[in-house]
Design an enzyme around this catalytic site. Structure first.
Site, PDB file in Angstrom:
ATOM      1  N   ARG A  52       0.731  -1.136  -0.113  1.00  0.00           N
ATOM      2  CA  ARG A  52       0.064   0.072  -0.202  1.00  0.00           C
ATOM      3  C   ARG A  52       0.975   1.409   0.167  1.00  0.00           C
ATOM      4  O   ARG A  52       0.472   2.358  -0.599  1.00  0.00           O
ATOM      5  CB  ARG A  52      -1.029   0.010   1.340  1.00  0.00           C
ATOM      6  CG  ARG A  52      -1.951  -0.750   1.116  1.00  0.00           C
ATOM      7  CD  ARG A  52      -3.230  -0.041   0.514  1.00  0.00           C
ATOM      8  NE  ARG A  52      -4.258  -1.044   0.503  1.00  0.00           N
ATOM      9  CZ  ARG A  52      -5.541  -0.604  -0.082  1.00  0.00           C
ATOM     10  NH1 ARG A  52      -5.742   0.354  -0.972  1.00  0.00           N
ATOM     11  NH2 ARG A  52      -6.554  -1.541  -0.474  1.00  0.00           N
ATOM     12  N   ASP A  53       2.032   1.325   0.590  1.00  0.00           N
ATOM     13  CA  ASP A  53       2.649   2.466   0.726  1.00  0.00           C
ATOM     14  C   ASP A  53       4.095   2.246   0.288  1.00  0.00           C
ATOM     15  O   ASP A  53       5.070   2.963   0.309  1.00  0.00           O
ATOM     16  CB  ASP A  53       2.960   2.626   2.317  1.00  0.00           C
ATOM     17  CG  ASP A  53       3.530   4.190   2.306  1.00  0.00           C
ATOM     18  OD1 ASP A  53       3.120   4.915   1.716  1.00  0.00           O
ATOM     19  OD2 ASP A  53       4.499   4.299   3.412  1.00  0.00           O
ATOM     20  N   ILE A  54       4.315   1.419  -0.898  1.00  0.00           N
ATOM     21  CA  ILE A  54       5.486   0.771  -1.367  1.00  0.00           C
ATOM     22  C   ILE A  54       5.950   1.929  -2.131  1.00  0.00           C
ATOM     23  O   ILE A  54       7.475   2.187  -2.051  1.00  0.00           O
ATOM     24  CB  ILE A  54       5.695  -0.363  -1.762  1.00  0.00           C
ATOM     25  CG1 ILE A  54       7.154  -0.952  -1.887  1.00  0.00           C
ATOM     26  CG2 ILE A  54       5.008  -0.385  -3.116  1.00  0.00           C
ATOM     27  CD1 ILE A  54       7.211  -2.460  -2.444  1.00  0.00           C
TER      28      ILE A  54
END
Lengths: 539, 106
Positions: free
Chosen positions: B62-64
């Site tokens: 999700r935050d990569i």
């Protein structure tokens, strides 16, 4: 489109004019040096010299001021291709790594210290470098092995700082808890002093190369499966060696066959690619003498499935012992010991020079490769490790005399498993192994004189983390620990059975219980199953 | 963090799960195995405790791109600033296409 092409042509012609002007203006001494000497190799000159000039000392800028492992050079060349537009074929790339490792490589003594890093051992706990600035500025991101596997001039260590600031400018921000440039300057002082490019061991080694052709005996250890013995044969090929190897676990089913190709770098570093059925296995070995090769292997698609191996050159002259089951002998009793090696039918009791109080009471060679022995160890013998000597026999490795097994330790003490296999990312398993320890002479545990007695069979289980009052239990989701200590993680992706939006990640406590001489010993270690590591290299 | 208060039930649940007052249990990479980062904001392999993952982004993909674009953990996640500008080209929405994200070899 035509305008673009014309524009490109003008740029290229302009660039070539500037380049030729630069060459004309260069001091003549430089061009004489260049024609008189080959800088590293013809391939290096062909691929590198268009960017790396020859400096005033007659050296190829940067390249001839550093030394690295084959892995280090491979990463450098890949970066040149990725960022600086180097265009080379696969064959040329390989030739560059071979040439640079040969001319600008590491000495065996230098490589031995970072073998754990070269072999990319999973969950390996490195010692902290003995310099606070190195700790602060380097190992928050990557392993110490990365820079300890390099040798540079002071100027090149300084260049490495600039390289970091340009390549990874966010280093200012993610190291905002410290003054990174200042700490890096202090780290450079330490690195230049301790990892300088000049070294006696390299001068002594450079240009040598072992020939490993022929037959070898193999002893290996794979966590969760135990020790194995094997036979191997190396045959020279066009660009290295081919190897055929057959191994058999001491406690296991019939032999397993492996075959592969290997290349030799810097005259002693063997890098192998095996096939075992459909499994791909990579090996990283060092030839340490004409008769000995040591190294590590791991599955290409699961770095956590790994082992250590030692090769002994086959000879017919005298008995040679390279493995003993067990290696630790208990005092005040007669130990039943299996010795493994070659030419063992020639071995006589009197050939073995043993410490005071240690006596071989029975020696039965069941074959040239195995002896069943009974070894009586007096209660008054000295608690310690020792080597077995003898003019008529070669015995490898240390043996141990101990009073009792006092405690257990699990390796790795902190297991990092990684989810994988849902997409292109591979999972990373963990092979937990329990080792028995004796308190040693001082009778106190966790002190310097403690004796590692060897791997023991154990009953494995997972507890929550923390063990008491855990706010949640990750164990049902993160993977499975089997009866031999092999931990297998699950795949990436959200697990809908979990609270919050979570994948199969989490923490647990690993416990091992073993009964030794009637006494029950238990121990614990920490475990996490975490996210994949997208930068697939040695750290 | 002590000045932040959760507004909704999800926030309250997270507060119960994550002990924000807990002292870090690991100082520096020396106690974390080789290859793990000890830059805990919020952390890649572990959160600031060094031993668990309560405080890290989940699911990780999700935050990569926050890690990728900012070159935050360059030894663990490819950096989009200088080295791997096209790493995520085949994966415009990581939440949907994360299975296409591949290893990079430096």
């Amino acid at each position: 489109m035509v305008k673009q092409k014309l524009g490109s042509l003008i740029v290229i012609v302009g660039f070539l004019s500037i380049m030729s002007a630069c060459v004309e203006q260069s001091p003549t001494g430089h061009s004489e040096k260049k024609t008189a000497n080959v800088h590293v190799s013809k391939q290096v000159e062909k691929s590198c010299i268009s960017c790396h000039a020859v400096d005033q000392e007659g050296k190829l800028e940067r390249i001839e001021s550093v030394r690295k492992s084959p892995e280090g050079w491979a990463q450098t060349i890949a970066r040149m291709e990725r960022i600086h537009g180097l265009k080379i074929t696969d064959k040329e790339r390989e030739q560059l790594v071979v040439d640079l490792s040969k001319e600008r490589g590491l000495a065996p003594e230098e490589a031995e210290k970072v073998q754990y890093w070269l072999a990319n051992k999973p969950s390996y706990l490195e010692a902290n470098p003995p310099n606070e600035s190195v700790v602060k500025s380097c190992i928050g991101c990557h392993a110490a092995g990365r820079f300890e596997a390099q040798r540079r001039t002071e100027e090149e260590w300084k260049n490495l700082k600039d390289f970091h600031l340009v390549m990874y400018p966010s280093i200012y921000l993610n190291h905002r808890h410290t003054d990174w440039p200042e700490e890096a300057d202090k780290a450079i002082e330490y690195l230049a002093k301790n990892y300088g490019v000049e070294s006696k061991v390299w001068d002594q080694w450079k240009g040598n190369e072992y020939d490993v052709s022929g037959k070898w005996k193999v002893v290996g250890f794979q966590g969760t499966k135990g020790f194995y013995l094997g036979e191997s044969e190396f045959t020279k090929s066009n660009d290295g060696y081919t190897e055929k190897k057959s191994i058999k676990f001491l406690k296991g089913q019939g032999p397993q066959e492996l075959s592969g190709n290997m290349k030799i770098y810097t005259g002693y570093m063997l890098r192998s690619h095996y096939m075992q059925g459909k499994k791909k296995i990579n090996g990283s070995y060092n030839v340490t003498s004409e008769n000995l090769i040591k190294g590590d292997w791991s599955y290409k698609e699961d770095l956590g499935i790994t082992g250590e191996e030692t090769y002994y050159k086959v000879q017919n002259e005298k008995p040679e012992i390279f493995h003993s089951e067990p290696r630790a002998w208990k005092k005040g009793t007669t130990n039943k010991v299996n010795l493994y090696g070659m030419n063992l039918k020639k071995l006589k009791t009197e050939d073995l020079e043993l410490p005071k109080g240690v006596e071989v009471t029975k020696l039965t060679a069941t074959s040239d490769e195995q002896i069943e022995a009974e070894i009586k160890v007096s209660k008054n013998s000295e608690t310690d490790t020792f080597l077995v000597n003898g003019d008529k026999v070669a015995v490898h490795g240390k043996f141990t005399l101990y009073d009792k097994a006092d405690y257990l330790k699990i390796e790795p003490s902190y297991g990092v498993s990684r989810m994988g296999d849902a997409g292109p990312m591979d999972k990373v398993s963990i092979q937990y192994v329990a080792y028995a320890y004796s308190n040693g002479k001082d009778g106190k545990s966790e002190t310097k004189d403690d004796l590692k007695l060897g791997p023991v069979e154990a009953e494995w289980s997972l507890l929550t983390y923390p063990e008491k009052n855990a706010k949640r239990d990750d164990r049902p989701y993160i993977g499975k620990l089997d009866k031999n200590g092999l931990y297998t993680p699950k795949e990436e992706g959200v697990n809908k059975d979990r609270t919050f939006v979570q994948e199969n990640v989490g923490s647990a406590t690993v416990t091992a219980k073993s009964i030794i001489d009637g006494e029950t010993l238990t121990t614990k270690s920490h475990h996490i199953t975490t996210v994949p590591d997208y930068v697939n290299n040695i750290h | 963090m002590k000045h932040l208060k959760s507004l909704n039930w999800k926030g309250k649940m997270i507060e119960q799960t994550v002990d924000l007052e807990k002292e870090p249990e690991v100082q520096g990479l020396a106690l974390l195995p080789m290859g793990c980062t000890s830059l805990f904001d919020p952390g890649w392999e572990t959160d600031f405790s060094g031993t668990s993952l309560e405080g890290v982004c989940q699911p990780h993909y999700r935050d990569i791109y926050g890690c990728y674009g900012d070159c935050w953990w360059a030894a663990q996640v490819p950096d989009g600033l200088t080295n791997y500008g096209s790493w995520a080209d085949e994966c415009p929405v990581a939440a949907n296409d994360w299975r296409k994200l591949k290893y990079v070899k430096p």
